[in-house]
Design a protein around this motif. Structure first.
Motif, PDB file in Angstrom:
ATOM      1  N   ASP A 103      49.128  34.786  59.811  1.00  0.00           N
ATOM      2  CA  ASP A 103      50.063  34.210  58.871  1.00  0.00           C
ATOM      3  C   ASP A 103      48.570  33.536  57.972  1.00  0.00           C
ATOM      4  O   ASP A 103      49.022  34.207  56.366  1.00  0.00           O
ATOM      5  CB  ASP A 103      51.008  32.823  59.135  1.00  0.00           C
ATOM      6  N   ILE A 104      47.750  33.527  58.166  1.00  0.00           N
ATOM      7  CA  ILE A 104      46.900  33.005  56.308  1.00  0.00           C
ATOM      8  C   ILE A 104      46.356  34.391  56.531  1.00  0.00           C
ATOM      9  O   ILE A 104      45.651  33.933  55.323  1.00  0.00           O
ATOM     10  CB  ILE A 104      45.983  31.778  57.731  1.00  0.00           C
ATOM     11  N   ARG A 105      46.073  35.101  57.470  1.00  0.00           N
ATOM     12  CA  ARG A 105      44.940  36.032  56.617  1.00  0.00           C
ATOM     13  C   ARG A 105      45.788  36.831  55.174  1.00  0.00           C
ATOM     14  O   ARG A 105      45.782  37.163  54.559  1.00  0.00           O
ATOM     15  CB  ARG A 105      44.641  37.570  58.013  1.00  0.00           C
ATOM     16  N   ALA A 106      47.810  36.542  55.832  1.00  0.00           N
ATOM     17  CA  ALA A 106      48.909  36.754  55.021  1.00  0.00           C
ATOM     18  C   ALA A 106      48.455  36.372  53.482  1.00  0.00           C
ATOM     19  O   ALA A 106      48.297  36.799  52.302  1.00  0.00           O
ATOM     20  CB  ALA A 106      49.653  37.660  55.417  1.00  0.00           C
ATOM     21  N   ALA A 107      48.246  35.104  53.619  1.00  0.00           N
ATOM     22  CA  ALA A 107      48.189  33.776  53.069  1.00  0.00           C
ATOM     23  C   ALA A 107      47.136  34.278  51.918  1.00  0.00           C
ATOM     24  O   ALA A 107      47.106  34.482  50.607  1.00  0.00           O
ATOM     25  CB  ALA A 107      48.595  32.817  53.603  1.00  0.00           C
ATOM     26  N   ILE A 108      46.324  34.407  52.423  1.00  0.00           N
ATOM     27  CA  ILE A 108      44.175  34.849  51.846  1.00  0.00           C
ATOM     28  C   ILE A 108      44.867  36.436  50.946  1.00  0.00           C
ATOM     29  O   ILE A 108      44.271  36.332  50.018  1.00  0.00           O
ATOM     30  CB  ILE A 108      42.978  35.067  52.618  1.00  0.00           C
ATOM     31  N   ALA A 109      45.119  37.180  52.313  1.00  0.00           N
ATOM     32  CA  ALA A 109      45.661  38.238  50.824  1.00  0.00           C
ATOM     33  C   ALA A 109      46.424  38.324  49.414  1.00  0.00           C
ATOM     34  O   ALA A 109      46.169  38.490  48.493  1.00  0.00           O
ATOM     35  CB  ALA A 109      46.288  39.564  52.055  1.00  0.00           C
ATOM     36  N   ARG A 110      47.648  37.136  50.246  1.00  0.00           N
ATOM     37  CA  ARG A 110      48.698  37.138  48.881  1.00  0.00           C
ATOM     38  C   ARG A 110      47.864  35.982  47.292  1.00  0.00           C
ATOM     39  O   ARG A 110      48.452  36.405  46.717  1.00  0.00           O
ATOM     40  CB  ARG A 110      50.081  36.000  49.330  1.00  0.00           C
ATOM     41  N   LYS A 111      46.535  35.810  47.247  1.00  0.00           N
ATOM     42  CA  LYS A 111      46.533  35.157  47.015  1.00  0.00           C
ATOM     43  C   LYS A 111      44.802  36.127  45.650  1.00  0.00           C
ATOM     44  O   LYS A 111      44.269  35.554  44.922  1.00  0.00           O
ATOM     45  CB  LYS A 111      45.278  33.500  47.040  1.00  0.00           C
ATOM     46  N   THR A 112      45.310  37.386  46.574  1.00  0.00           N
ATOM     47  CA  THR A 112      44.806  38.374  45.463  1.00  0.00           C
ATOM     48  C   THR A 112      45.955  38.678  44.652  1.00  0.00           C
ATOM     49  O   THR A 112      46.547  39.191  45.451  1.00  0.00           O
ATOM     50  CB  THR A 112      43.410  39.231  46.590  1.00  0.00           C
ATOM     51  N   ILE A 113      45.307  38.743  43.298  1.00  0.00           N
ATOM     52  CA  ILE A 113      46.940  39.812  42.648  1.00  0.00           C
ATOM     53  C   ILE A 113      46.793  40.800  42.148  1.00  0.00           C
ATOM     54  O   ILE A 113      45.569  41.214  41.325  1.00  0.00           O
ATOM     55  CB  ILE A 113      46.982  38.446  41.725  1.00  0.00           C
ATOM     56  N   HIS A 114      47.004  41.479  42.755  1.00  0.00           N
ATOM     57  CA  HIS A 114      46.646  43.035  42.114  1.00  0.00           C
ATOM     58  C   HIS A 114      48.237  43.651  41.480  1.00  0.00           C
ATOM     59  O   HIS A 114      49.653  43.040  41.227  1.00  0.00           O
ATOM     60  CB  HIS A 114      46.891  44.331  43.238  1.00  0.00           C
ATOM     61  N   ALA A 115      47.174  44.797  40.611  1.00  0.00           N
ATOM     62  CA  ALA A 115      48.194  45.450  39.361  1.00  0.00           C
ATOM     63  C   ALA A 115      50.080  46.594  40.485  1.00  0.00           C
ATOM     64  O   ALA A 115      49.476  47.168  41.253  1.00  0.00           O
ATOM     65  CB  ALA A 115      47.879  47.209  38.628  1.00  0.00           C
ATOM     66  N   PRO A 116      50.959  45.975  40.229  1.00  0.00           N
ATOM     67  CA  PRO A 116      51.472  46.811  41.073  1.00  0.00           C
ATOM     68  C   PRO A 116      52.010  48.356  40.856  1.00  0.00           C
ATOM     69  O   PRO A 116      52.732  49.153  40.956  1.00  0.00           O
ATOM     70  CB  PRO A 116      52.930  46.319  40.827  1.00  0.00           C
ATOM     71  N   PHE A 117      51.917  48.645  39.800  1.00  0.00           N
ATOM     72  CA  PHE A 117      51.707  49.957  38.759  1.00  0.00           C
ATOM     73  C   PHE A 117      50.771  50.164  38.474  1.00  0.00           C
ATOM     74  O   PHE A 117      50.435  49.392  36.915  1.00  0.00           O
ATOM     75  CB  PHE A 117      53.639  50.344  38.702  1.00  0.00           C
ATOM     76  N   THR A 118      50.835  51.307  37.621  1.00  0.00           N
ATOM     77  CA  THR A 118      49.281  51.886  36.541  1.00  0.00           C
ATOM     78  C   THR A 118      50.271  51.575  35.355  1.00  0.00           C
ATOM     79  O   THR A 118      51.508  51.694  34.725  1.00  0.00           O
ATOM     80  CB  THR A 118      49.320  52.773  36.730  1.00  0.00           C
ATOM     81  N   GLY A 119      49.450  51.594  33.898  1.00  0.00           N
ATOM     82  CA  GLY A 119      50.350  50.673  32.554  1.00  0.00           C
ATOM     83  C   GLY A 119      50.186  50.461  32.313  1.00  0.00           C
ATOM     84  O   GLY A 119      47.955  49.765  31.891  1.00  0.00           O
ATOM     85  N   VAL A 120      49.219  49.741  30.619  1.00  0.00           N
ATOM     86  CA  VAL A 120      49.493  48.633  29.997  1.00  0.00           C
ATOM     87  C   VAL A 120      49.523  47.508  30.098  1.00  0.00           C
ATOM     88  O   VAL A 120      50.554  46.380  29.815  1.00  0.00           O
ATOM     89  CB  VAL A 120      49.499  49.601  28.772  1.00  0.00           C
ATOM     90  N   LEU A 121      48.495  46.514  30.282  1.00  0.00           N
ATOM     91  CA  LEU A 121      48.519  45.356  30.014  1.00  0.00           C
ATOM     92  C   LEU A 121      48.323  44.126  28.731  1.00  0.00           C
ATOM     93  O   LEU A 121      48.704  44.820  27.844  1.00  0.00           O
ATOM     94  CB  LEU A 121      47.473  44.631  30.999  1.00  0.00           C
ATOM     95  N   GLY A 122      49.363  43.035  28.648  1.00  0.00           N
ATOM     96  CA  GLY A 122      49.668  42.299  27.835  1.00  0.00           C
ATOM     97  C   GLY A 122      48.825  41.301  27.353  1.00  0.00           C
ATOM     98  O   GLY A 122      47.470  41.762  27.424  1.00  0.00           O
ATOM     99  N   ILE A 123      48.905  40.201  26.336  1.00  0.00           N
ATOM    100  CA  ILE A 123      47.945  39.346  26.451  1.00  0.00           C
ATOM    101  C   ILE A 123      48.107  38.591  27.775  1.00  0.00           C
ATOM    102  O   ILE A 123      48.800  38.018  28.169  1.00  0.00           O
ATOM    103  CB  ILE A 123      48.537  38.346  25.343  1.00  0.00           C
ATOM    104  N   ARG A 124      46.266  37.850  27.883  1.00  0.00           N
ATOM    105  CA  ARG A 124      46.667  37.586  29.252  1.00  0.00           C
ATOM    106  C   ARG A 124      47.421  35.688  29.073  1.00  0.00           C
ATOM    107  O   ARG A 124      46.560  34.875  27.651  1.00  0.00           O
ATOM    108  CB  ARG A 124      45.291  37.226  29.347  1.00  0.00           C
ATOM    109  N   GLN A 125      47.569  34.805  29.484  1.00  0.00           N
ATOM    110  CA  GLN A 125      48.214  34.083  29.496  1.00  0.00           C
ATOM    111  C   GLN A 125      47.317  33.118  30.331  1.00  0.00           C
ATOM    112  O   GLN A 125      48.044  31.559  30.334  1.00  0.00           O
ATOM    113  CB  GLN A 125      50.218  33.894  29.718  1.00  0.00           C
ATOM    114  N   VAL A 126      46.952  32.985  31.107  1.00  0.00           N
ATOM    115  CA  VAL A 126      45.856  31.986  31.777  1.00  0.00           C
ATOM    116  C   VAL A 126      44.538  32.047  31.619  1.00  0.00           C
ATOM    117  O   VAL A 126      43.843  32.886  30.920  1.00  0.00           O
ATOM    118  CB  VAL A 126      46.257  32.427  33.435  1.00  0.00           C
ATOM    119  N   SER A 127      44.056  31.185  32.111  1.00  0.00           N
ATOM    120  CA  SER A 127      42.331  30.570  32.223  1.00  0.00           C
ATOM    121  C   SER A 127      41.885  30.418  33.430  1.00  0.00           C
ATOM    122  O   SER A 127      42.195  29.828  33.828  1.00  0.00           O
ATOM    123  CB  SER A 127      42.481  29.780  30.910  1.00  0.00           C
TER     124      SER A 127
END
Length: 230
Positions: A103-127
């Protein structure tokens, strides 16, 4: 005289999502820039996982101890030194600690956020350093090559539409540029207000010139050309 129908359509991304945080946490690293092209599985954001790493180390120690106790219990129950219930408790404890580590390993993996598919990003909304709540938006991601163009066709012309039929697409915002596509989907119903059927065409979009939401002029051949001058 060519038998054609010209209608107005709207461009739409093949796939489009707003990438968000799966779990709450503080942004530790940002790996993208606004407007950047990314590939599927590229890392976009890493959240701080120091607390989860400490928890993982503690749980791994408990798991290792539970494995040792289980191994001893297995030998002792075979020798008749302990009861079967004590052995079962050791086995259950060993499985529980394994699950907690997973469970804790899965939580660690979920805190790395990946692109779900190939595409173009918009404007970043976080800092960097910002705290994200679960589900909070990070950036939009649109897959725009190929791209859809959605348009309505009058019901009397609906029988002339078919999957695979060619269409020609232009835009006043892209003078001198034409795009060829094919019809890939037709709606199952006709709109009661407009008496139009929605049609979707797919076309290649090299260089991402067509953006989702753009108005497009769509020209559809309706049949064979007819002679107008004898």
């Amino acid at each position: 005289w060519p038998s054609t129908l010209t209608v107005i359509g709207t461009a739409a991304a093949i796939e489009g999502v707003t990438v968000g945080a799966d779990l709450p946490g503080t942004i530790d690293k940002i790996h993208f820039e606004s407007g950047q092209s990314v590939h599927e599985s590229d890392v976009l954001v890493e959240l701080d996982i120091r607390q989860e790493r400490a928890q993982l180390a503690n749980l791994e120690a408990q798991r290792d101890l539970a494995k040792i106790n289980y191994g001893r219990s297995e030998q002792l129950v075979q020798a008749g030194v302990i009861s079967r219930s004590e052995y079962d408790n050791a086995a259950a404890q060993q499985k529980a600690t394994e699950a907690q580590v997973g469970d804790i390993r899965a939580a660690i993996a979920r805190k790395t956020i990946h692109a779900p598919f190939t595409g173009v990003l918009g404007i970043r909304q976080v800092s960097l350093g910002q705290y994200l709540a679960a589900g909070q938006a990070i950036v939009s991601l649109q897959s725009i090559n190929p791209i859809y163009v959605n348009f309505g066709v009058p019901q009397q012309d609906a029988p002339k539409m078919g999957i695979g039929h060619s269409v020609s697409v232009t835009s006043t915002d892209l003078p001198g540029t034409g795009f060829a596509g094919k019809i890939t989907a037709l709606d199952s119903v006709i709109n009661e207000q407009t008496r139009n059927i929605q049609v979707q065409a797919t076309l290649q979009n090299p260089g991402g010139k067509i953006r989702p939401g753009m108005y497009m002029q769509v020209e559809l051949p309706l049949g064979k050309p007819r002679d107008v001058i004898p």
